[in-house]
Design a protein around this motif. Structure first.
Motif, PDB file in Angstrom:
ATOM      1  N   THR B  62      -2.617   3.573  -8.489  1.00  0.00           N
ATOM      2  CA  THR B  62      -3.772   2.685  -8.319  1.00  0.00           C
ATOM      3  C   THR B  62      -4.645   2.742  -9.570  1.00  0.00           C
ATOM      4  O   THR B  62      -4.577   3.696 -10.358  1.00  0.00           O
ATOM      5  N   GLU B  98      -0.647  -0.444   0.964  1.00  0.00           N
ATOM      6  CA  GLU B  98      -1.361   0.583   1.739  1.00  0.00           C
ATOM      7  C   GLU B  98      -0.679   1.936   1.607  1.00  0.00           C
ATOM      8  O   GLU B  98      -1.335   2.972   1.471  1.00  0.00           O
ATOM      9  N   ARG B 101      -1.579   3.457  -1.836  1.00  0.00           N
ATOM     10  CA  ARG B 101      -2.944   4.006  -1.843  1.00  0.00           C
ATOM     11  C   ARG B 101      -3.022   5.311  -1.060  1.00  0.00           C
ATOM     12  O   ARG B 101      -3.686   6.265  -1.479  1.00  0.00           O
TER      13      ARG B 101
END
Lengths: 110, 110, 110
Positions: B62, B98, B101
């Motif tokens: 990220t 998702e 992360r």
């Protein structure tokens, strides 16, 4: 930036890589697909590090076709949580960009 | 664009590629890493063209974790001037984004 | 984003991949080039799906040098409609970015 996207996914088996590549190009969700060998993919699964070979399939498509390509890949993919990753393009040679667009037009009326 | 980045580096030896891949994923500086063979890397060194095989390691991380990943790669890399190159992502399938992360969160209090 | 671009093209023969890689780096149109094997490239040609191995050449260059690199690749490429695709970079490690710029400066007076 252009409207051309490089969209990649990865699978464990070569046969699945070829199936996904051919299906998406046949359905004109992408103009073309390149299959490459990943020598080792490292990730954590159930708390332990895993390391296995994979295959990457990289598609060339347009922003307009991306949603259809992602949905079709998610539906046809053997993984529980497939990676579908779109990278933008800064510039694409004109004649090739036109070829990509012509190869994966939006369906009539879309 | 999304907050997911594809971060690549290259090394001469497969053992270094595996060490960097496993270390960064173990330290949750990246969610996963893919190792691929570069058949030939062409560059100029001391005025002459060089051509040698290499290995590419591509991490998925990220934006928030990028600085930590770059610093750790530069510290652990065998080259004098390592290439650490982050490519942006236009779109990433939701469940996979998702997962990325969740796999490389910022340390508590960061 | 940075001014460093990852520019890729694909060819059918390894010899062409090496020729393009070495020529562009020699002419300082790119700082370096990496050659990778594509196990299978899937695309439609004259109405039928084709599937053939290829080679990808990925160059690291600057936005300022891109036009020159694209023109030289299109001129030297064996295909009728070559793919020349530039991907932007979000971040590049400082020393490496400086090396890339130093390796492929604009010609004097450009």
């Amino acid at each position: 930036m252009t409207d051309i996207l490089l969209v990649s996914t990865t699978v464990a088996e070569r046969a699945d890589a070829e199936r996904l590549a051919r299906t998406m190009v046949e359905q004109r969700l992408a103009a073309c697909a390149q299959i490459e060998r990943i020598e080792a993919s490292v990730y954590r699964w159930q708390g332990a590090l895993q390391q296995e070979p994979e295959w990457r399939v990289e598609f060339k498509t347009t922003e307009a076709r991306y949603a259809g390509l992602e949905a079709a890949l998610l539906a046809a993919h053997p993984y529980e949580v497939p990676a579908v990753v779109a990278v933008p393009t800064h510039t694409v040679s004109t004649a090739f960009a036109e070829w990509v667009r012509a190869e994966c037009p939006l369906p009539d009326g879309a």
